[in-house]
Design an enzyme around this catalytic site. Structure first.
Site, short mmCIF file in Angstrom:
data_model
loop_
_atom_site.label_atom_id
_atom_site.label_comp_id
_atom_site.label_asym_id
_atom_site.label_seq_id
_atom_site.Cartn_x
_atom_site.Cartn_y
_atom_site.Cartn_z
N HIS A 531 0.83 -1.45 0.06
CA HIS A 531 -0.24 0.00 0.19
C HIS A 531 0.88 1.28 -0.16
O HIS A 531 1.41 1.48 0.76
CB HIS A 531 -0.81 0.11 1.18
CG HIS A 531 -1.84 1.18 1.42
ND1 HIS A 531 -2.38 1.69 2.57
CD2 HIS A 531 -2.29 2.15 0.39
CE1 HIS A 531 -2.95 2.51 2.34
NE2 HIS A 531 -2.77 3.16 1.08
N LEU A 542 5.58 3.16 3.00
CA LEU A 542 4.81 1.83 2.40
C LEU A 542 4.34 0.98 3.41
O LEU A 542 5.32 0.41 4.37
CB LEU A 542 6.06 1.08 1.35
CG LEU A 542 5.61 0.01 0.85
CD1 LEU A 542 4.51 -0.01 0.13
CD2 LEU A 542 6.71 -0.62 0.07
N GLU A 543 3.02 0.46 3.22
CA GLU A 543 2.52 -0.36 4.27
C GLU A 543 2.56 -1.62 3.50
O GLU A 543 1.64 -1.73 2.57
CB GLU A 543 1.09 0.20 4.65
CG GLU A 543 0.51 -0.61 5.75
CD GLU A 543 -0.96 -0.09 5.96
OE1 GLU A 543 -1.47 -0.47 7.12
OE2 GLU A 543 -1.55 0.38 5.17
N ILE A 544 3.03 -2.54 4.04
CA ILE A 544 3.10 -3.94 3.51
C ILE A 544 2.15 -4.90 4.29
O ILE A 544 2.21 -4.95 5.54
CB ILE A 544 4.56 -4.69 3.53
CG1 ILE A 544 5.34 -3.71 2.28
CG2 ILE A 544 4.42 -6.23 3.20
CD1 ILE A 544 7.01 -4.35 2.38
N THR A 580 -3.46 1.59 8.50
CA THR A 580 -3.44 3.11 8.17
C THR A 580 -4.95 3.53 7.86
O THR A 580 -5.43 4.52 8.62
CB THR A 580 -2.43 3.58 7.07
OG1 THR A 580 -2.76 2.70 5.91
CG2 THR A 580 -0.98 3.51 7.56
#
Length: 796
Positions: A531, A542-544, A580
């Site tokens: 994301h 960066l959201e993994i 998030t």
């Protein structure tokens, strides 16, 4: 060099009157770079009387005495009559001003001053990428009072004062990062020579950690580069390249880096820098080179004007006014910097140094500094791959969808050397995406961050296409298509027919559960969520997202790609909205309710920015996109029910029907026009707001109440994700909230804020709002546990 702290795009951030560089809170990079405004050097002894020694043996005696003392951080050798002092912190990529380093440095300098055979000295690093990157932040954190931190500052001031007063000329030979305390060491020297390359940057980023330069930097810098330039550096924390540093008199000479030979370019350049520095040190000692700089006419006029007290007073007032406007008074460090600089210039050095050390001590104990330092440590943690190295590194990346997000992902990949395939279904969309990549890289050329040759070289890594040609060579595919589960299933099935067995499929969804997307896959262990946040080239997070079936190697590959793209990474478990979006959604629902209660958008923005959010709450919906916010509200409302309610989602649907989609459409709560800074309220919204207006309850509608209603829902949801195991630790929660959602950096993130504000107080507030609005404000169990036991903290 740790990364910078963020702020959402287009947000005005702190700059000085001359600054055209990146904004301060947008740089809040790092809190985020290794900085150091302090040293704990003990005061250098008085220059010792010379010892008796045999003629001709001075060099040999000194050089053998050094290893006998087993110094590990600082050493020196003697070349003719010049001592070459080398910084080399062991087991570290960078040099930092640790206790051991400054103890050894003090010993070395005392030996040099005591040796009559040595006429001058050069300070240089054995690490090509780091002169001195700053102080060891742990030294501040180990202090329990402002007096202890003040003493750190005063110790640093004393050793650098001795350096400045040295009867033997000292030359700083700078290669790599020269930041914070490192720059303070350099400007205490008599001459500075820097390598003209990308890695060599000079700066005072202490403000990004809620501090000020504490070893004399606030006093020396204005005298060296002038008051406006010094304020620009200290109030923004910006990095200065070597060529610009030469123009502004921050360094005296620059040398070009050397190319490869028998040794590596870095080794050859360091050796060349050392040779040049020795030549200048010898010249300064025998007076063949003068320390006096020739000033041009502009500089002479500037110095004359700055000597007028009235002019200086006007600068102080103007800079302070700008700082107060842009920080809302929430960050004490910038105002302290102005006060300390002013004191030194108007009342003399002694008063300036004293106030500098006192303010340094005070700032080091503020909650704002502790919050920013916490974010710095969090960034360092989130810049590591906890899954280890992937079995096969991604060399060829394919991106599905050439829209804003897809093109952004492609841009941050091609300029890191990854071969990137960009696919879309229409030539028009593909062309638009490729043009976006070109524009992003060309903007860097205009800012002189890239050469036109480098831009073209990076663009050669990009291949645009309308089919799946060459996807058989892809190591990873990132889809950035529309947020519709059926479309995502369709492209996943198509892709799996052409990609190789090892290829990983990543989805850039912002809310759809990855498990649902992976349900259409033949290889769910290779499916993962990545994301990104818009605009991709500016937002650091960066959201993994991993599912129960995602393999550790797929996760390792995703993190590796993100790190190579320059991202700060959090890894969370799968679920609707992940971390998030799930934290943001309840707050957006509350914003809509506040608007329905009759608070106009500008007032809502003012209330939220005065709390520390870099973007106003109403503006946030416009930035996200009203259609996207509506889509997320409906999806998460179905998943979580009553807890995610607040404002009426029909209000946003009415905005979508009217075409009020936010900034991207030119109209949302505000009217957006190209080049127009001051936005006007969109009067077309009056009818919609009137239609959905609801009664306001004065008992929960003061400005403070509105702030707490927004923040309480955000924090409660963040804590609940930790309780449910979506989030693995509070550190990643704070990093995700600040770097991805614009949670106030001065508060350090939702978990640090809960510790600081107090879980008990927060729960009491929520109970008050729960009585009026119901279960949307019911505190989660983990927050209640912390409220019952004051010893429980999210951060130890």
């Amino acid at each position: 060099r740790p990364p910078r702290l963020p702020c959402p795009p287009r947000q005005g951030c702190l700059r000085s009157s001359q600054s055209a560089g990146p904004p301060l809170w947008a740089k809040m990079a790092a809190a985020v770079r290794a900085i150091g405004s302090l040293t704990r050097f003990t005061a250098a002894a008085k220059y010792c009387p010379s010892r008796r020694r045999l003629p001709g043996y001075a060099c040999r005696t000194i050089s053998t005495s050094s290893p006998l003392k087993s110094r590990t951080h600082v050493n020196y050798d003697i070349k003719g009559d010049v001592a070459v002092v080398r910084f080399n912190s062991p087991n570290s990529k960078v040099n930092t001003l640790s206790k051991q380093l400054h103890t050894e440095f003090t010993e070395v300098m005392n030996e040099i001053w005591a040796n009559d055979a040595i006429k001058s000295a050069v300070l240089i690093s054995s690490k090509p990428g780091s002169f001195i990157s700053g102080a060891d932040i742990n030294m501040i954190e180990a202090c329990t009072s402002s007096q202890e931190i003040t003493q750190l500052s005063q110790d640093g001031q004393k050793i650098l004062a001795n350096l400045e007063k040295s009867p033997k000329p000292i030359v700083a030979a700078i290669s790599g990062s020269c930041l914070g305390g490192g720059l303070e060491v350099a400007i205490a020297c008599h001459y500075r020579i820097a390598v003209k390359d990308r890695k060599t940057v000079l700066g005072t980023p202490e403000v990004l950690l809620g501090l000020l330069p504490g070893a004399g930097g606030t006093q020396r810098l204005p005298k060296l580069v002038g008051l406006p330039a010094a304020f620009d550096m200290m109030l923004t924390g910006k990095n200065i390249r070597a060529d610009k540093a030469k123009k502004m008199r921050l360094v005296d000479q620059v040398v070009d880096p050397l190319g490869p030979g028998i040794k590596s370019p870095e080794e050859r350049t360091i050796e060349y820098l050392e040779e040049v520095a020795i030549t200048f040190a010898r010249g300064l000692a025998n007076k063949s080179i003068s320390q006096k700089k020739d000033k041009g006419l502009v500089q002479k006029v500037t110095d004359y004007v700055m000597a007028i007290p009235f002019v200086r007073q006007q600068i102080y007032k103007m800079v302070e006014k700008k700082v107060r406007q842009q920080t809302k008074g929430l960050y004490p460090a910038p105002l302290s910097i102005i006060e300390v600089v002013k004191t030194g210039l108007e009342q003399g050095n002694e008063a300036g140094y004293l106030l500098e050390s006192q303010k340094f001590g005070e700032l080091g104990m503020t909650p704002e500094s502790k919050a920013l330092i916490g974010l710095y440590h969090g960034q360092v943690q989130c810049k590591k791959n906890k899954f280890g190295q992937p079995k096969q590194q991604v060399q060829t990346l394919a991106v599905l969808g050439a829209g804003l997000m897809g093109a952004g992902i492609a841009q941050v990949s091609v300029d890191k050397g990854m071969k990137t395939l960009l696919k879309d279904t229409t030539l028009q969309a593909l062309s638009r995406g490729q043009q976006q990549v070109y524009k992003g890289l060309n903007d860097k050329v205009k800012k002189k961050n890239l050469t036109s040759f480098e831009r073209d070289m990076f663009l050669s890594n990009l291949t645009g296409q309308l089919d799946y040609k060459d996807f058989s060579k892809a190591d990873m595919v990132i889809e950035a298509v529309f947020e519709d589960i059926s479309i995502k299933h369709k492209v996943l099935k198509e892709v799996e027919t052409v990609i190789p067995p090892h290829c990983i499929f990543a989805s850039n969804t912002s809310a759809l559960p990855i498990g649902q997307i992976a349900a259409a896959s033949k290889r769910p262990e290779k499916v993962i969520g990545m994301h990104y946040f818009s605009p991709v080239d500016k937002m650091q997070l960066l959201e993994i997202i991993t599912t129960d079936k995602t393999s550790p190697d797929a996760a390792a590959s995703a993190v590796d790609v993100g790190l190579r793209q320059g991202k700060v990474i959090i890894v969370v478990k799968d679920g609707p909205g992940f971390y998030t979006t799930r934290c943001l959604a309840p707050m957006l629902a509350e914003i809509v309710r506040v608007l329905q209660e009759g608070t106009d958008p500008k007032k809502v923005d003012s209330i939220s920015t005065s709390f520390g959010f870099p973007v106003g709450a109403a503006t946030l919906i416009d930035e996200v996109g009203v259609d996207v916010a509506t889509h997320v509200a409906e999806d998460l409302g179905k998943a979580f029910g009553e807890r995610f309610k607040g404002g009426n989602v029909e209000l946003m649907k009415a905005m979508v029907d009217k075409g009020f989609l936010g900034r991207k459409a030119g109209k949302g709560f505000y009217i957006y026009q190209e080049g127009v800074k001051n936005r006007n309220i969109n009067t077309g919204m009056d009818e919609i707001l009137q239609k959905f207006k609801i009664p306001v309850n004065p008992a929960v509608s003061t400005e403070e109440d509105i702030q707490m209603r927004l923040v309480a829902r955000f924090v409660n949801e963040a804590v609940l994700t930790l309780q449910e195991g979506i989030l693995s630790n509070p550190v990643e929660g704070d990093i995700g909230a600040v770097f991805g959602l614009g949670f106030p950096p001065c508060l350090g993130g939702p978990f640090r804020y809960a510790d600081y504000y107090g879980a008990r107080r927060l729960v009491d507030r929520m109970r008050k709002y729960e009585d009026v609005y119901g279960s949307q404000f019911t505190p989660c169990q983990l927050l209640l546990d912390h409220a019952k036991d004051s010893s429980k903290k999210f951060h130890k």
